[in-house]
Structure formats: C-alpha cells, structure tokens
Design a protein around this motif. Structure first.
Motif, PDB file in Angstrom:
ATOM      1  N   ASP A 163      -4.568   2.315  36.790  1.00 50.40           N
ATOM      2  CA  ASP A 163      -3.744   3.194  35.562  1.00 50.40           C
ATOM      3  C   ASP A 163      -3.970   2.992  34.314  1.00 50.40           C
ATOM      4  OD1 ASP A 163      -2.171   5.473  34.972  1.00 50.40           O
ATOM      5  OD2 ASP A 163      -0.395   4.226  35.011  1.00 50.40           O
ATOM      6  N   ALA A 164      -3.910   1.270  33.925  1.00 50.19           N
ATOM      7  CA  ALA A 164      -3.975   1.092  32.476  1.00 50.19           C
ATOM      8  C   ALA A 164      -5.401   0.492  32.217  1.00 50.19           C
ATOM      9  CB  ALA A 164      -3.045  -0.393  32.564  1.00 50.19           C
ATOM     10  N   TYR A 165      -6.259   1.072  32.614  1.00 48.42           N
ATOM     11  CA  TYR A 165      -7.827   0.897  32.570  1.00 48.42           C
ATOM     12  C   TYR A 165      -8.003   1.051  31.151  1.00 48.42           C
ATOM     13  CZ  TYR A 165     -13.053   1.013  32.509  1.00 48.42           C
ATOM     14  OH  TYR A 165     -14.274   0.922  32.335  1.00 48.42           O
ATOM     15  N   TRP A 166      -8.657   0.041  30.404  1.00 46.67           N
ATOM     16  CA  TRP A 166      -9.115   0.157  28.730  1.00 46.67           C
ATOM     17  C   TRP A 166     -10.265  -0.482  28.583  1.00 46.67           C
ATOM     18  CZ3 TRP A 166      -9.427  -4.326  26.378  1.00 46.67           C
ATOM     19  CH2 TRP A 166      -9.009  -5.506  26.976  1.00 46.67           C
ATOM     20  N   VAL A 167     -11.105   0.043  27.541  1.00 47.52           N
ATOM     21  CA  VAL A 167     -12.289  -0.513  26.902  1.00 47.52           C
ATOM     22  C   VAL A 167     -12.202  -0.787  25.625  1.00 47.52           C
ATOM     23  CG1 VAL A 167     -13.716   0.235  29.169  1.00 47.52           C
ATOM     24  CG2 VAL A 167     -13.278   1.603  27.129  1.00 47.52           C
ATOM     25  N   ALA A 168     -13.336  -1.096  25.027  1.00 49.53           N
ATOM     26  CA  ALA A 168     -13.147  -1.110  23.466  1.00 49.53           C
ATOM     27  C   ALA A 168     -13.264   0.251  22.849  1.00 49.53           C
ATOM     28  CB  ALA A 168     -14.653  -1.831  22.754  1.00 49.53           C
ATOM     29  N   ASP A 169     -12.688   0.518  21.482  1.00 49.57           N
ATOM     30  CA  ASP A 169     -12.858   1.691  21.117  1.00 49.57           C
ATOM     31  C   ASP A 169     -13.999   2.077  20.356  1.00 49.57           C
ATOM     32  OD1 ASP A 169     -11.369   4.015  19.678  1.00 49.57           O
ATOM     33  OD2 ASP A 169     -11.559   2.804  17.873  1.00 49.57           O
ATOM     34  N   ASP A 170     -14.575   3.378  20.786  1.00 50.73           N
ATOM     35  CA  ASP A 170     -15.901   3.594  20.252  1.00 50.73           C
ATOM     36  C   ASP A 170     -15.974   4.162  18.946  1.00 50.73           C
ATOM     37  OD1 ASP A 170     -14.375   6.037  21.662  1.00 50.73           O
ATOM     38  OD2 ASP A 170     -16.043   7.066  20.863  1.00 50.73           O
ATOM     39  N   THR A 171     -14.881   4.664  18.427  1.00 51.60           N
ATOM     40  CA  THR A 171     -14.472   4.991  17.008  1.00 51.60           C
ATOM     41  C   THR A 171     -14.973   4.029  16.056  1.00 51.60           C
ATOM     42  OG1 THR A 171     -13.610   6.991  17.565  1.00 51.60           O
ATOM     43  CG2 THR A 171     -13.408   6.290  15.220  1.00 51.60           C
ATOM     44  N   SER A 172     -14.175   2.802  16.548  1.00 48.39           N
ATOM     45  CA  SER A 172     -14.092   1.418  15.537  1.00 48.39           C
ATOM     46  C   SER A 172     -15.577   0.871  15.619  1.00 48.39           C
ATOM     47  CB  SER A 172     -13.325   0.518  16.015  1.00 48.39           C
ATOM     48  OG  SER A 172     -11.903   1.008  15.971  1.00 48.39           O
ATOM     49  N   LEU A 173     -16.270   0.989  16.826  1.00 47.90           N
ATOM     50  CA  LEU A 173     -17.243   0.304  16.850  1.00 47.90           C
ATOM     51  C   LEU A 173     -18.564   1.135  16.163  1.00 47.90           C
ATOM     52  CD1 LEU A 173     -16.106  -1.316  19.133  1.00 47.90           C
ATOM     53  CD2 LEU A 173     -18.091  -0.835  20.553  1.00 47.90           C
ATOM     54  N   LYS A 174     -18.368   2.715  16.076  1.00 40.82           N
ATOM     55  CA  LYS A 174     -19.410   3.512  15.262  1.00 40.82           C
ATOM     56  C   LYS A 174     -19.070   3.364  13.841  1.00 40.82           C
ATOM     57  CE  LYS A 174     -20.500   8.356  15.229  1.00 40.82           C
ATOM     58  NZ  LYS A 174     -20.538   8.491  13.525  1.00 40.82           N
ATOM     59  N   ARG A 175     -17.967   2.779  13.438  1.00 39.24           N
ATOM     60  CA  ARG A 175     -17.729   2.902  12.204  1.00 39.24           C
ATOM     61  C   ARG A 175     -18.251   1.615  11.346  1.00 39.24           C
ATOM     62  NH1 ARG A 175     -12.286   2.811  12.265  1.00 39.24           N
ATOM     63  NH2 ARG A 175     -12.345   5.086  12.365  1.00 39.24           N
TER      64      ARG A 175
ATOM     65  N   ASN B 125     -24.980  -0.344  18.353  1.00 42.23           N
ATOM     66  CA  ASN B 125     -25.464   1.142  18.676  1.00 42.23           C
ATOM     67  C   ASN B 125     -25.890   0.873  20.305  1.00 42.23           C
ATOM     68  OD1 ASN B 125     -25.211   2.217  16.261  1.00 42.23           O
ATOM     69  ND2 ASN B 125     -26.855   1.266  15.454  1.00 42.23           N
ATOM     70  N   ALA B 126     -26.363  -0.079  20.873  1.00 43.77           N
ATOM     71  CA  ALA B 126     -26.723  -0.198  22.298  1.00 43.77           C
ATOM     72  C   ALA B 126     -25.787   0.244  23.175  1.00 43.77           C
ATOM     73  CB  ALA B 126     -27.341  -1.359  22.486  1.00 43.77           C
ATOM     74  N   ALA B 127     -24.219  -0.318  22.874  1.00 42.48           N
ATOM     75  CA  ALA B 127     -23.151  -0.364  23.433  1.00 42.48           C
ATOM     76  C   ALA B 127     -22.572   0.941  23.242  1.00 42.48           C
ATOM     77  CB  ALA B 127     -22.239  -1.476  23.139  1.00 42.48           C
ATOM     78  N   LEU B 128     -22.824   1.749  22.273  1.00 40.57           N
ATOM     79  CA  LEU B 128     -21.879   2.957  21.942  1.00 40.57           C
ATOM     80  C   LEU B 128     -21.927   3.840  22.992  1.00 40.57           C
ATOM     81  CD1 LEU B 128     -21.999   3.324  18.162  1.00 40.57           C
ATOM     82  CD2 LEU B 128     -19.914   3.475  19.713  1.00 40.57           C
ATOM     83  N   PRO B 129     -22.952   4.299  23.550  1.00 41.23           N
ATOM     84  CA  PRO B 129     -23.059   5.486  24.438  1.00 41.23           C
ATOM     85  C   PRO B 129     -22.227   5.263  25.748  1.00 41.23           C
ATOM     86  CG  PRO B 129     -25.235   5.168  23.610  1.00 41.23           C
ATOM     87  CD  PRO B 129     -24.575   3.908  23.289  1.00 41.23           C
ATOM     88  N   LEU B 130     -22.217   4.044  26.386  1.00 41.65           N
ATOM     89  CA  LEU B 130     -21.356   3.605  27.581  1.00 41.65           C
ATOM     90  C   LEU B 130     -20.034   3.577  27.127  1.00 41.65           C
ATOM     91  CD1 LEU B 130     -21.061   2.819  30.477  1.00 41.65           C
ATOM     92  CD2 LEU B 130     -21.536   0.655  29.589  1.00 41.65           C
ATOM     93  N   VAL B 131     -19.783   3.042  25.895  1.00 38.21           N
ATOM     94  CA  VAL B 131     -18.336   2.700  25.520  1.00 38.21           C
ATOM     95  C   VAL B 131     -17.708   4.091  25.262  1.00 38.21           C
ATOM     96  CG1 VAL B 131     -16.733   1.993  23.725  1.00 38.21           C
ATOM     97  CG2 VAL B 131     -18.627   0.587  24.269  1.00 38.21           C
ATOM     98  N   LYS B 132     -18.414   5.040  24.639  1.00 31.76           N
ATOM     99  CA  LYS B 132     -17.814   6.364  24.552  1.00 31.76           C
ATOM    100  C   LYS B 132     -17.571   7.007  25.659  1.00 31.76           C
ATOM    101  CE  LYS B 132     -18.617  10.537  21.813  1.00 31.76           C
ATOM    102  NZ  LYS B 132     -17.912  11.400  22.810  1.00 31.76           N
ATOM    103  N   GLU B 133     -18.615   6.954  26.668  1.00 24.78           N
ATOM    104  CA  GLU B 133     -18.514   7.666  28.044  1.00 24.78           C
ATOM    105  C   GLU B 133     -17.057   6.987  28.753  1.00 24.78           C
ATOM    106  OE1 GLU B 133     -20.733   7.562  32.338  1.00 24.78           O
ATOM    107  OE2 GLU B 133     -21.637   6.927  30.487  1.00 24.78           O
ATOM    108  N   LEU B 134     -16.981   5.738  28.745  1.00 21.80           N
ATOM    109  CA  LEU B 134     -15.780   4.947  29.268  1.00 21.80           C
ATOM    110  C   LEU B 134     -14.520   5.332  28.348  1.00 21.80           C
ATOM    111  CD1 LEU B 134     -17.221   1.572  30.320  1.00 21.80           C
ATOM    112  CD2 LEU B 134     -16.781   3.710  31.614  1.00 21.80           C
TER     113      LEU B 134
END
Length: 317
Positions: A87-99, A129-138
């Motif tokens: 229920d509390a699953y979390w990953v890195a924030d894609d917006t911050s990584l993109k910025r 940039n390599a991590a962003l697609p998966l991070v956004k998906e998650l």
C-alpha cells in the motif's frame, strides 16, 4: 544502529563571486578594436565561473540522494515481500529527476569546456535519462494505487530493472558530486590565497574554506564516536578547524550570526564528548546523542552556506 554519520558538505555549494574588476556578463570588443589577451583571459575566467555556478545551482536545487533513497526502497521491498502489503509502495520522483537532467544539460552546454565537470555531468545526465521512462511508469503506478489492484505484482516484476537503473544513477551522481566538490575546493583555496588580506573576498572565501574543513573534520569526529573509536587527535582536528573558522568571522559582519551558530554547534559537540555524553546507548540501542549533535552542525552549516550565496562580506573599516 551503526549508520555512518554523513556531513552535508556538498548539500549546498558556494557560488563563485565575479571578479571585482569585471562583471559576469560577457564583454565584447567594440567594432574594429584589437583583442586584448588579458581581457580575453579574464572573459574566459568569467565564463568558467558562470558555468561552475550553473553546475552549483543544479546541485543545490537537487538535494536528493539516489543511493540513500535506493537503500530505503530496497529495505521497504524486502519487508513487503514478507507481509505482501504494498500500500505504501514508492519510488523516486520522476519530475525531480527530469528537472535535474535538464539543469545538467543546460550547464554542460555553456562555454568553455570544463572536462573535469562536463564528463561526469554527461554520465549523470545519461543515467537520469535512462532511468526516467521506468521511474515515470512506476510513479503513475504509485499515484494511481495500482498496487491495490494487482497486489504489488507490477512492483515485484519491475524491481530488478528499477534497482539496476537506480544503482547506475547513484554511482553517476556520486562521481559528479565528487568532481564538483573537488573543483569547489580548488576554487575556494585559490580565491582565499589570491585575495588581499583583510578584503571582503579574503574573509568570504576564508569562511567558506574553513567551514568546509570544519564539516570534513566533523564527519570524522562524529563517525569516530558512532563507531566507538574516539581519539584525542580527531577531537583536536575538529577543534582546530573551528578555531580557524572563528578567526575569519571577525571580518565578516553579515555572516557573523550564521558562523557563530556553526561554531556553537561544533563546540557543544566537543563539550559533550569531553563529558562522555556523546556516545552510543547500548541499552536503548540508539546513537541519538551523536545524531542530534551532528544534525545541529549540519543545519548550522546549511544556513551559513545559504546566507553566503546571498551575501558577501563588508570591508573592515
């Protein structure tokens, strides 16, 4: 319990000031004027300062630690594997990584080339940039509570790929931070040693230099107590770095309050060490006394550097 006490030397880097003899904007020769080698050299130096500051701004605006965040994420996933509650699953924030990737790209595109920073910045940007697609998906999966619909199936399926990408990112971030800190140290040392003694630049760069030395000595000091391996030599190194910082404080009125706070936090930690109260509590299985003093030093340092990036030092008069 025995976690490393990490000081935040890189959490807020110091923007280089423009040379007093010239502005930060590029200066162009008037039509028909012969290029002045000295002026061209000065212009190149100003461009380097502007580019370095762009990298500093990028680092200061992105305090996220990929390594620390990944360690917490892995620990969380291990615990959920046992109880099956995502229920509390979390990953890195894609917006911050993109910025951050965008800021790095903008800084790297600036002239002149700075190989010691551009290469690790490029690797860091590539990892982001390599991590962003998966991070956004998650992130979409996380925000929509997809784990409640599939019982965490997607989280488990994507975990190995996520960990691999974020491990690469953590390494690239560390390499970039190390390169930036090395350049930052060289800049501070050069500015301090070349500044006229008693000038605003002398005191500003001296405070910056000795504040960083204090944080490095502080990290060694707190970790020695955290590892239950204190020594008088380590204590004295921390004390001496604070004394050097105190000497610089006499010539910079605008920063005096923030420097005093850092001095006070460091000297309070040394006093606790002398009294024997800076220690691991085995009964409570806690290093709270050490962490509280370390956090106080970190906070005072952050406040000082944030103030330094807004203020200079008044000349003594």
């Amino acid at each position: 319990m025995k976690k490393t006490i990490k000081q935040c030397c890189l959490a807020s880097l110091i923007a280089m000031a423009c040379f007093a003899s010239a502005g930060c904007d590029d200066q162009k020769n008037s039509a028909g004027a012969m290029p002045d080698p000295a002026a061209q050299q000065e212009n190149t130096e100003q461009q380097e300062i502007a580019k370095f500051n762009a990298y500093v701004d990028a680092a200061n605006s992105f305090s996220y630690s990929a390594a620390s965040d990944l360690a917490k994420h892995i620990d969380y996933m291990k615990r959920q594997k046992k109880n099956g509650d995502y229920d509390a699953y979390w990953v890195a924030d894609d917006t911050s990584l993109k910025r951050m990737a965008e800021h790095l790209s903008e800084a790297r595109a600036m002239k002149p080339a700075m190989a010691d920073l551009d290469a690790p910045a490029e690797s860091y940007g590539n990892a982001l940039n390599a991590a962003l697609p998966l991070v956004k998906e998650l992130n979409d999966y996380q925000d929509s509570k997809g784990m409640l619909a599939d019982g965490g199936q997607k989280a488990r399926e994507k975990e190995e790929q996520y960990v691999t990408l974020m491990t690469t990112l953590a390494g690239a971030q560390q390499n970039f931070n190390t390169a930036l800190e090395k350049r930052d140290d060289a800049n501070l040392r050069h500015t301090f040693e070349s500044a006229k003694k008693g000038s605003p630049d002398y005191y500003r760069s001296g405070i910056a230099l000795y504040a960083k030395e204090t944080m490095n000595a502080g990290e060694t000091f707190f970790n020695a107590y955290n590892d239950e391996k204190p020594s008088k030599e380590i204590d004295n190194q921390f004390r001496q770095s604070l004394d050097k910082l105190a000497e610089m404080n006499q010539g910079c009125e605008p920063l005096k309050s923030e420097v005093n706070d850092l001095l006070g936090a460091g000297r309070s930690a040394l006093r606790d060490a002398e009294k024997g109260s800076l220690a691991v509590n085995h009964f409570l299985k806690s290093n709270m006394s050490i962490r509280m003093r370390s956090d106080a030093v970190n906070s005072a340092y952050m406040n000082l550097i944030n103030k330094m990036n807004r203020s200079g030092c008044e000349a003594r008069g």
